[in-house]
Design a protein around this motif. Structure first.
Motif, short mmCIF file in Angstrom:
data_model
loop_
_atom_site.label_atom_id
_atom_site.label_comp_id
_atom_site.label_asym_id
_atom_site.label_seq_id
_atom_site.Cartn_x
_atom_site.Cartn_y
_atom_site.Cartn_z
N PRO A 132 0.82 -1.22 0.00
CA PRO A 132 0.00 0.00 0.00
C PRO A 132 0.86 1.27 0.00
CG PRO A 132 -0.83 -1.58 1.60
CD PRO A 132 0.46 -2.13 1.10
N LEU A 133 1.93 1.28 0.77
CA LEU A 133 2.80 2.45 0.83
C LEU A 133 3.51 2.66 -0.50
CD1 LEU A 133 4.37 1.79 4.36
CD2 LEU A 133 2.73 3.58 3.77
N ILE A 134 3.93 1.55 -1.10
CA ILE A 134 4.65 1.66 -2.38
C ILE A 134 3.71 2.23 -3.44
CG2 ILE A 134 5.80 0.34 -4.22
CD1 ILE A 134 6.74 -1.65 -2.07
N LEU A 135 2.47 1.72 -3.47
CA LEU A 135 1.51 2.21 -4.49
C LEU A 135 1.13 3.66 -4.22
CD1 LEU A 135 -0.79 -0.94 -4.85
CD2 LEU A 135 1.04 -0.18 -6.38
N ASP A 136 1.33 4.09 -2.97
CA ASP A 136 1.03 5.47 -2.62
C ASP A 136 2.21 6.39 -2.95
OD1 ASP A 136 -0.79 7.21 -1.61
OD2 ASP A 136 -0.09 7.05 0.46
N GLY A 137 3.28 5.81 -3.48
CA GLY A 137 4.42 6.62 -3.91
C GLY A 137 5.41 6.97 -2.82
N LYS A 138 5.27 6.34 -1.65
CA LYS A 138 6.16 6.66 -0.53
C LYS A 138 7.55 6.02 -0.70
CE LYS A 138 3.13 8.48 2.57
NZ LYS A 138 2.00 8.74 1.68
N ASP A 139 8.55 6.66 -0.12
CA ASP A 139 9.85 6.02 0.03
C ASP A 139 9.74 5.03 1.19
OD1 ASP A 139 10.81 7.54 -1.97
OD2 ASP A 139 12.50 8.39 -0.86
N LEU A 140 10.54 3.99 1.10
CA LEU A 140 10.32 2.89 2.04
C LEU A 140 11.62 2.20 2.42
CD1 LEU A 140 7.76 1.13 3.01
CD2 LEU A 140 8.47 -0.43 1.21
N ILE A 141 11.73 1.87 3.69
CA ILE A 141 12.79 0.96 4.12
C ILE A 141 12.07 -0.28 4.63
CG2 ILE A 141 14.71 0.58 5.71
CD1 ILE A 141 14.76 3.67 6.07
N ALA A 142 12.34 -1.41 4.03
CA ALA A 142 11.65 -2.63 4.44
C ALA A 142 12.68 -3.63 4.93
CB ALA A 142 10.85 -3.21 3.29
N LYS A 143 12.49 -4.06 6.17
CA LYS A 143 13.38 -5.08 6.68
C LYS A 143 12.74 -6.43 6.35
CE LYS A 143 15.94 -6.22 10.78
NZ LYS A 143 15.42 -6.70 12.04
N ALA A 144 13.33 -7.11 5.40
CA ALA A 144 12.72 -8.35 4.93
C ALA A 144 13.77 -9.27 4.36
CB ALA A 144 11.69 -8.03 3.85
N LYS A 145 13.58 -10.54 4.63
CA LYS A 145 14.55 -11.53 4.16
C LYS A 145 14.09 -12.15 2.85
CE LYS A 145 15.83 -13.02 8.77
NZ LYS A 145 14.80 -13.15 9.75
N THR A 146 15.01 -12.88 2.23
CA THR A 146 14.66 -13.68 1.08
C THR A 146 13.61 -14.69 1.53
OG1 THR A 146 16.86 -13.47 0.23
CG2 THR A 146 15.60 -15.30 -0.63
N GLY A 147 12.61 -14.88 0.69
CA GLY A 147 11.57 -15.84 1.07
C GLY A 147 10.36 -15.16 1.68
N SER A 148 10.47 -13.85 1.94
CA SER A 148 9.37 -13.13 2.57
C SER A 148 8.35 -12.63 1.53
CB SER A 148 9.91 -11.92 3.34
OG SER A 148 10.59 -11.05 2.45
N GLY A 149 8.72 -12.74 0.26
CA GLY A 149 7.84 -12.22 -0.79
C GLY A 149 8.19 -10.78 -1.15
N LYS A 150 9.41 -10.37 -0.82
CA LYS A 150 9.81 -8.96 -1.02
C LYS A 150 9.90 -8.60 -2.51
CE LYS A 150 14.69 -10.20 -0.48
NZ LYS A 150 15.21 -10.13 -1.84
N THR A 151 10.31 -9.55 -3.34
CA THR A 151 10.46 -9.23 -4.76
C THR A 151 9.12 -8.84 -5.36
OG1 THR A 151 12.09 -11.00 -4.74
CG2 THR A 151 11.55 -10.04 -6.88
N ALA A 152 8.07 -9.61 -5.03
CA ALA A 152 6.75 -9.27 -5.55
C ALA A 152 6.29 -7.94 -4.98
CB ALA A 152 5.75 -10.38 -5.23
N ALA A 153 6.69 -7.63 -3.73
CA ALA A 153 6.28 -6.36 -3.11
C ALA A 153 6.75 -5.19 -3.97
CB ALA A 153 6.82 -6.25 -1.68
N PHE A 154 8.06 -5.14 -4.27
CA PHE A 154 8.48 -3.99 -5.08
C PHE A 154 8.15 -4.20 -6.55
CE2 PHE A 154 12.66 -6.27 -4.59
CZ PHE A 154 12.98 -6.49 -5.92
N GLY A 155 8.10 -5.48 -6.98
CA GLY A 155 7.76 -5.77 -8.38
C GLY A 155 6.37 -5.25 -8.73
N LEU A 156 5.43 -5.43 -7.80
CA LEU A 156 4.07 -4.93 -8.05
C LEU A 156 4.06 -3.41 -8.14
CD1 LEU A 156 1.94 -7.23 -5.73
CD2 LEU A 156 1.78 -7.05 -8.22
N GLY A 157 4.83 -2.78 -7.27
CA GLY A 157 4.93 -1.32 -7.31
C GLY A 157 5.47 -0.85 -8.65
#
Ligand code: AMP
Length: 462
Positions: free
Chosen positions: A36-61
């Motif tokens: 939601p924050l990414i789609l809202d155009g915000k800058d973001l620091i996300a603490k997330a490991k491999t396997g957390s689904g992080k690629t899709a998070a920024f990929g969707l953005g």
């Protein structure tokens, strides 16, 4: 948000349908917090490991905000290794498959640059690459990112570990100040905070709670009949716990050297760290421990301040510290990052009152540990997972981490995932390599040139 359906987000219908076809039914915790924050155009620091689904998070953005008809680079994703960059490109292509004509280009070191320059001439919307090569292409004028509106730093901590800080800063200087910056990192040390301050604008911080319980430190106490039994006690504890890495705290410089030598003779890769080491020796010692090429660090308290290892499994107090608060500092070296840690103090009867004053009689009595008998010593010492290679070239000859990574992972070389921390000094560079890949890496360094020059290199031992 009570449920974590993708349909709640401001994603286009084809994208949501595509997610269902990929089998993504619900958002993962990091996605629910960050998308939601990414789609809202915000800058973001996300603490997330491999396997957390992080690629899709920024990929969707990236995919949702893309304007396909605009034929210029809109998003740049930086990754520490070629393997990760390939994976990220693949995921973005998957997420974008219902949007026509999306061009994703992967640009990494260790591959010939000519074809990459050729591909760039055809244009691209999204670039995924490693910092060294991206910086090269920018410097030589083959890549333009001056209209890009999104920057993603994936596994930012790993990129800093690999020495890509200068490349990252240079790359950012080619981008417009008005952009969205998304920084993903598995850990959040000061170096990442500093990086975020430089590259992000009013970033939001998100962290998915680990399913793990908060970290705990288990303190245990071993009573020795004589002070002379300390060396053997430490050795037995190492064989018993078989930690990936451990620190043994001593009170004097002489003790650190003596204990490190004793453990070395018993087959453990152990290093001594104390205030009398010359700067160069101290640097190598810290590098080797922090990059995982030594199992045991035997250190005095002051020297140990320089040790930057996130999750030590085991801390042993060879001697009780002279001051009570130092004891707390020492045991706090373990049990970080959501992992459980063990801190063991050796003491003699004479030292009991001092220890009891610090932790209480009850704690000592409830957490006494009997040393195992000698049979525990029959197991092989735990070997470190990495080795350190030293290359006789560093900052002074402008040898950059990307050059080294490129040379090591070029055809016939090692995998990017075999390469650990890269530490650069004025005249040499230390590269951590997985144990099984050392031979291939050394052959590569000895047969190939790096940036047109042959550098001498060796495996650091001793
Ligand atoms: P990552 O942390 O980006 O490496 O992703 C880990 C794995 O989770 C990848 O195989 C993804 O395809 C998958 N994945 C990502 N998001 C979801 C989701 N919402 N539901 C199911 N799988 C997912």
């Amino acid at each position: 948000m009570s449920t974590n359906n993708f349909s709640q987000l401001s994603l286009s219908k084809p994208i949501v349908e595509n997610l269902a076809s990929l089998g993504y039914e619900q958002m993962t915790p990091i996605q629910a917090l960050s998308v939601p924050l990414i789609l809202d155009g915000k800058d973001l620091i996300a603490k997330a490991k491999t396997g957390s689904g992080k690629t899709a998070a920024f990929g969707l953005g990236i995919v949702q905000q893309l304007r396909v008809k605009q034929w210029y680079v809109q998003s740049l994703v930086l990754c520490p290794t070629r393997e990760l960059a390939d994976q990220v490109s693949k995921s973005i292509r998957q997420l974008a498959r219902t949007t026509h004509n999306v061009k994703v280009l992967t640009l990494c070191g260790g591959m010939p640059i000519g074809p990459q320059i050729g591909s760039l001439k055809h244009g691209a919307h999204i670039i995924v690459g490693t910092p060294g090569r991206i910086n090269d292409l920018l410097r030589k004028g083959h890549l333009a990112i001056d209209r890009a509106t999104q920057l993603v730093l994936d596994e930012a901590d790993r990129m800093l570990d690999m020495g890509f800080q200068d490349d990252l800063d240079k790359i950012v200087s080619y981008m417009p100040a008005k952009r969205q910056t998304l920084l993903f990192s598995a850990t959040y040390p000061d170096s990442i905070k500093a990086l975020a301050q430089r590259v992000c604008l009013k970033p939001q911080f998100v962290e998915a709670q680990d399913v793990l319980s908060p970290s705990t430190i288990k303190e245990q106490f071993v009573e020795l009949a004589h002070s002379s039994e300390r060396d053997e006690a430490v050795l037995k504890l190492l064989h018993l716990y078989r930690p990936e890495q451990a620190i043994v705290f001593c009170n004097t410089k002489r003790e650190t050297t003596q204990v490190a030598n004793y453990l070395k003779q018993a087959g453990w890769v152990s290093l001594a760290l104390h205030g009398d080491l010359e700067q160069a020796a101290r640097d190598v010692t810290l590098v080797r421990f922090a990059n995982g090429s030594a199992t045991v660090m035997v250190a005095t308290d002051v020297a140990a301040r320089g040790i930057d290892v996130a999750d030590l499994e085991l801390v042993i107090n060879y001697q009780l510290s002279r001051e009570a608060e130092v004891h707390t500092h020492r045991i706090g070296r373990t049990g970080r990052a959501g992992k459980d840690g063990v801190a063991i103090s050796l003491f003699t009867e004479r030292e009991y009152p001092k220890l009891a004053l610090r932790v209480g009689d009850e704690a000592i009595e409830n957490h006494r540990l009997e040393l195992p008998d000698d049979s525990v010593l029959a197991t092989d010492p735990k070997r470190p997972s990495m080795h350190t290679l030293q290359i006789d070239g560093g900052k002074k000859v402008k040898l950059r981490p990307g050059d080294i990574l490129g040379a090591l992972t070029a055809q016939g070389g090692v995998q990017g995932s075999d390469v650990g921390k890269i530490d650069r000094f004025d005249f040499s560079t230390f590269v951590a390599i997985k144990r099984d890949a050392v031979k291939v890496a050394m052959n590569k360094l000895q047969s190939d040139k790096i940036k047109g020059r042959q550098y001498r290199s060796r495996v650091v031992r001793g």
